[in-house]
Design an enzyme around this catalytic site. Structure first.
Site, PDB file in Angstrom:
ATOM      1  N   GLY A   7       0.865  -1.182   0.000  1.00 24.04           N
ATOM      2  CA  GLY A   7       0.000   0.000   0.000  1.00 24.04           C
ATOM      3  C   GLY A   7       0.894   1.222   0.000  1.00 24.04           C
ATOM      4  O   GLY A   7       1.387   1.641   1.038  1.00 24.04           O
ATOM      5  N   SER A   9       1.448   4.904   0.046  1.00 26.80           N
ATOM      6  CA  SER A   9       0.594   6.037   0.428  1.00 26.80           C
ATOM      7  C   SER A   9       1.144   7.366  -0.053  1.00 26.80           C
ATOM      8  O   SER A   9       0.518   8.399   0.105  1.00 26.80           O
ATOM      9  CB  SER A   9       0.464   6.081   1.952  1.00 26.80           C
ATOM     10  N   GLY A  11       4.012   8.380   1.213  1.00 25.71           N
ATOM     11  CA  GLY A  11       4.850   8.807   2.339  1.00 25.71           C
ATOM     12  C   GLY A  11       6.155   8.040   2.356  1.00 25.71           C
ATOM     13  O   GLY A  11       6.335   7.071   1.609  1.00 25.71           O
ATOM     14  N   VAL A  12       7.061   8.436   3.235  1.00 27.27           N
ATOM     15  CA  VAL A  12       8.394   7.830   3.267  1.00 27.27           C
ATOM     16  C   VAL A  12       8.353   6.388   3.783  1.00 27.27           C
ATOM     17  O   VAL A  12       9.108   5.522   3.321  1.00 27.27           O
ATOM     18  CB  VAL A  12       9.384   8.706   4.088  1.00 27.27           C
ATOM     19  N   CYS A 100      -9.862   1.868   9.885  1.00 29.56           N
ATOM     20  CA  CYS A 100      -9.353   1.914   8.514  1.00 29.56           C
ATOM     21  C   CYS A 100      -8.435   0.719   8.256  1.00 29.56           C
ATOM     22  O   CYS A 100      -8.468   0.116   7.184  1.00 29.56           O
ATOM     23  CB  CYS A 100      -8.614   3.228   8.289  1.00 29.56           C
ATOM     24  N   CYS A 200      -6.937   8.824   8.425  1.00 29.77           N
ATOM     25  CA  CYS A 200      -6.282   7.805   7.623  1.00 29.77           C
ATOM     26  C   CYS A 200      -6.608   7.992   6.147  1.00 29.77           C
ATOM     27  O   CYS A 200      -7.738   7.829   5.736  1.00 29.77           O
ATOM     28  CB  CYS A 200      -6.814   6.468   8.133  1.00 29.77           C
TER      29      CYS A 200
END
Length: 395
Positions: A7, A9, A11-12, A100, A200
């Site tokens: 997944g 997202s 982000g890091v 979530c 989320c």
């Protein structure tokens, strides 16, 4: 090669998770979940999911892995957003992040991953998975992340054995600075990206604005209750059993307008939650006011001065059977059994000593020390050392 769907997202953390899996020899596919269409309630003018999906795509491109976006906004609205509105309306405070994970990432998303032939689903959570064999059966453990400051096991406290069996948490053995270092070394666009705040996968949301979409403003009064209130100072009655004592201690005080003085107005009790300090807009008190109770029926907010107000503190809570969940089903308590654990009632709270007491109707969690703002609708999670054993919705 085992196939893993990550997944991504934007982000890091998920970027590095994908990189590490590829290094470990898995066949990795990146999937971005689009969970929200309505930009009117997000704070930033730019559309957060667009920027995030773009970053996720650039990371996939850099790592040389296939990438696609899946739109889960219908399921997200049904399972998370509607649930949130419903809970706030009832005067409970939901935890959408826990839901979530249970309902979206490790259910709807996992189903899509399995249809794509995946063996596993991976996320950028700071937690670890262990597997042990007991009585010839494989049992999966959910373990806290190595980085105490970032441990996210609490958010996964509702996962089942079936979900854990298919889950991988590649960054659980790392600290956040180490994750950023890896991202920098690999020249990933997300290396310096700030951690996302807010719901989320929706982005930063103004909660009152968000709730006002469904829950209409309704003017009511703010009442301040003094520490001398009768119910705080009553003598402990004699009990015929441990269970009746726990039931007594788990019961929260009942307030009426006559129990305090009106100190202000609010726009809807359903927008407030226990322990809240901001947004009351009442001045002139010696110590700051905290919400100690919300009455959504009569639309009244009860408050008290200072974070040690007795209306905020309790050491027993109850979870009903239908909202009780054991990750370690093999350790589930039977009626009249007890278990000493470490527990928390919110993310980021240090673990506290507690005892679980199983009764016919559910489970009492008795903390050694009083807890601040035990809030209905939130999750209590209990641990043995680093392992999260189970959780439940505070009732």
């Amino acid at each position: 090669m085992k196939r893993v769907i990550v997944g991504l997202s934007g982000g890091v953390d998920s970027s590095v998770a994908a990189y590490l899996l590829k290094e470990q020899g898995y066949e990795v596919i990146g999937l971005f979940m689009k969970n929200w269409h309505d930009d009117s309630v997000t704070i930033s003018d730019e559309c957060p999911w667009l920027e995030d999906s773009n970053d996720a795509m650039l990371v996939a491109d850099k790592l040389g892995i296939p990438f696609q976006t899946v739109d889960l906004s219908v399921q997200y609205k049904e399972r998370i957003v509607d649930y949130m509105f419903n809970e706030y309306e009832k005067g409970r405070t939901p935890n959408p992040d826990v839901l979530c994970n249970r309902e979206i990432k490790f259910d709807v998303f996992m189903d899509i991953a399995m249809e794509l032939g995946a063996d596993y689903v991976a996320t950028g959570h700071y937690c670890r998975k262990g597997t042990i064999t007991k009585d010839g059966q494989e049992i999966h453990q959910l373990l806290a992340g190595i980085d105490n400051n970032k441990d996210q096991s609490y958010f996964l406290c509702q996962l089942s054995q079936a979900q854990l069996a298919k889950a991988l948490f590649p960054i659980g053995e790392l600290t956040k600075p180490e994750v950023r270092e890896i991202a920098k070394a690999q020249d990933l666009i997300t290396a310096e990206k700030k951690d996302s705040q807010g719901l989320c996968f929706i982005g930063k949301v103004r909660l009152p604005d968000f709730l006002q979409q469904q829950l209409k403003p309704k003017e009511g009064v703010i009442v301040e209750v003094d520490t001398t209130f009768d119910q705080y100072n009553q003598n402990m009655p004699a009990f015929d059993s441990k269970e009746s004592k726990l039931a007594f201690l788990a019961k929260k005080p009942e307030y009426h307008l006559s129990d305090g003085k009106v100190v202000g107005q609010h726009q809807g009790a359903h927008y407030f939650t226990k322990g809240q300090r901001k947004g009351l807009a009442v001045g002139g008190t010696k110590e700051p006011l905290f919400v100690i109770e919300t009455d959504v029926e009569d639309n009244v907010i009860y408050t008290g001065q200072g974070k040690d107000h007795p209306g905020l503190l309790r050491n027993v809570l109850f979870v009903s059977n239908d909202e009780l969940h054991w990750i370690r089903e093999d350790l589930e308590l039977k009626v009249d059994e007890t278990m000493d654990v470490m527990a928390r009632i919110r993310y980021r709270q240090p673990l506290e000593k507690a005892t679980l007491h199983k009764v016919t109707s559910g489970l009492y969690v008795e903390f050694k020390n009083k807890q601040s703002a035990i809030t209905e609708g939130q999750f209590v999670a209990w641990y043995n050392d680093a392992e999260l054993l189970g959780s439940g919705v505070i009732s």
